[in-house]
Write an enzyme that holds these catalytic residues in place. Structure first.
Site, short mmCIF file in Angstrom:
data_model
loop_
_atom_site.label_atom_id
_atom_site.label_comp_id
_atom_site.label_asym_id
_atom_site.label_seq_id
_atom_site.Cartn_x
_atom_site.Cartn_y
_atom_site.Cartn_z
N TYR A 34 -46.97 -43.00 31.70
CA TYR A 34 -46.41 -43.36 33.01
C TYR A 34 -46.54 -44.87 33.19
O TYR A 34 -47.42 -45.50 32.61
CB TYR A 34 -47.02 -42.57 34.16
N CYS A 35 -45.61 -45.44 33.93
CA CYS A 35 -45.51 -46.89 34.15
C CYS A 35 -45.64 -47.68 32.84
O CYS A 35 -46.50 -48.53 32.69
CB CYS A 35 -46.59 -47.35 35.15
N PRO A 36 -44.76 -47.37 31.86
CA PRO A 36 -44.87 -48.06 30.58
C PRO A 36 -44.52 -49.53 30.69
O PRO A 36 -43.69 -49.92 31.51
CB PRO A 36 -43.83 -47.32 29.69
#
Length: 279
Positions: free
Chosen positions: A145-147
């Site tokens: 998540y949120c790369p």
């Protein structure tokens, strides 16, 4: 450049890791904005601030545009999380008692390349855990998540993400560190959030296709038994090692005025964003 940033004569240390469940993530963003302005004007030395928030999902602006965002936010609330929308880039992240956030706030943002701030944080964290591992790398873990380019991982499993906010002449480089708990469980929560929010509808924005197996906490990765308090103590020790002196005063004077203004603005923006979600 990172040596210049990370080894100031004085570090200011602000520990807000024990503020409890009423401490809002919006307060944190406003505090960092206030400190960035103050450090940028050389009214304050380079500052390290620690913060923890209980069961909070911080959404990015693109998350608020999911086709079924209202249902997705309801899902998070049913799971026991409060939801805030930040007014900067990036995507959803999970904050809880096992996640320690560190902000390093540097002066002279106009003379410092944005990548220098990120590189400084990477170096700080690599050194922080050098006695436990030399395997910490910075590159994008695409199915997290949120790369982002400055994801921190060990053997392909992400335990931290870095962002940066620039205010006037100061920059706040912020990292979340998954210290305890299950990285996969946190990732599963956001995988379900996107599943509910998209509901199989095509979207113009490319949201992450989360694979929970690529995320883990430091304890899981190192086979360690660290606590948030242990990592706090490591950070304080490192600040001592890398500077001549540490001061510990909290917000004062003009910083309080800036914080109050920023916090009010963030509450209004957040409420507006949440209202639009539920329209």
């Amino acid at each position: 450049m990172s040596k210049q940033l990370l080894h100031p004569p004085i570090y200011r240390f602000i520990d807000q890791s024990n503020m409890g469940p009423t401490f809002s993530a919006l307060q944190s963003f406003a505090i960092d904005d206030s400190l960035a302005a103050s450090v940028g004007d050389h009214q304050s030395p380079t500052t390290a601030r620690l913060w923890v928030h209980h069961d909070t999902i911080v959404l990015g602006i693109p998350d608020a545009r999911l086709p079924y965002i209202s249902e997705a936010v309801d899902y998070l609330k049913e799971e026991g999380y409060q939801v805030v929308v930040r007014n900067s880039g990036g995507l959803a992240v999970v904050l809880d008692e096992g996640v320690l956030n560190l902000s390093l706030i540097f002066p002279d943002a106009k003379n410092v390349n944005i990548h220098d701030g990120y590189d400084a944080m990477v170096e700080f964290i690599q050194h922080l855990f050098a006695d436990l591992t030399n395997q910490i790398e910075a590159y994008e873990i695409t199915q997290s998540y949120c790369p982002g380019t400055y994801d921190l991982s060990i053997e392909g499993k992400k335990f931290a993400g870095i962002s940066q906010r620039r205010v006037k002449r100061g920059s706040a480089v912020q990292i979340y560190l998954d210290v305890t708990g299950s990285g996969a469980e946190r990732a599963e929560l956001l995988k379900n959030f996107y599943k509910v929010g998209l509901n199989k509808e095509p979207a113009r924005f490319k949201y992450p296709d989360i694979d929970p197996s690529v995320m883990a906490s430091l304890n899981e990765l190192l086979g360690a038994d660290l606590t948030v308090e242990d990592v706090r103590n490591r950070i304080l020790y490192q600040l001592n090692e890398w500077s001549d002196r540490i001061v510990t005063h909290s917000l004062e004077g003009e910083e309080i005025e800036t914080f109050t203004k920023r916090f009010e603005q963030m509450i209004i923006r957040n409420n507006k964003a949440l209202e639009q979600i539920h329209d």
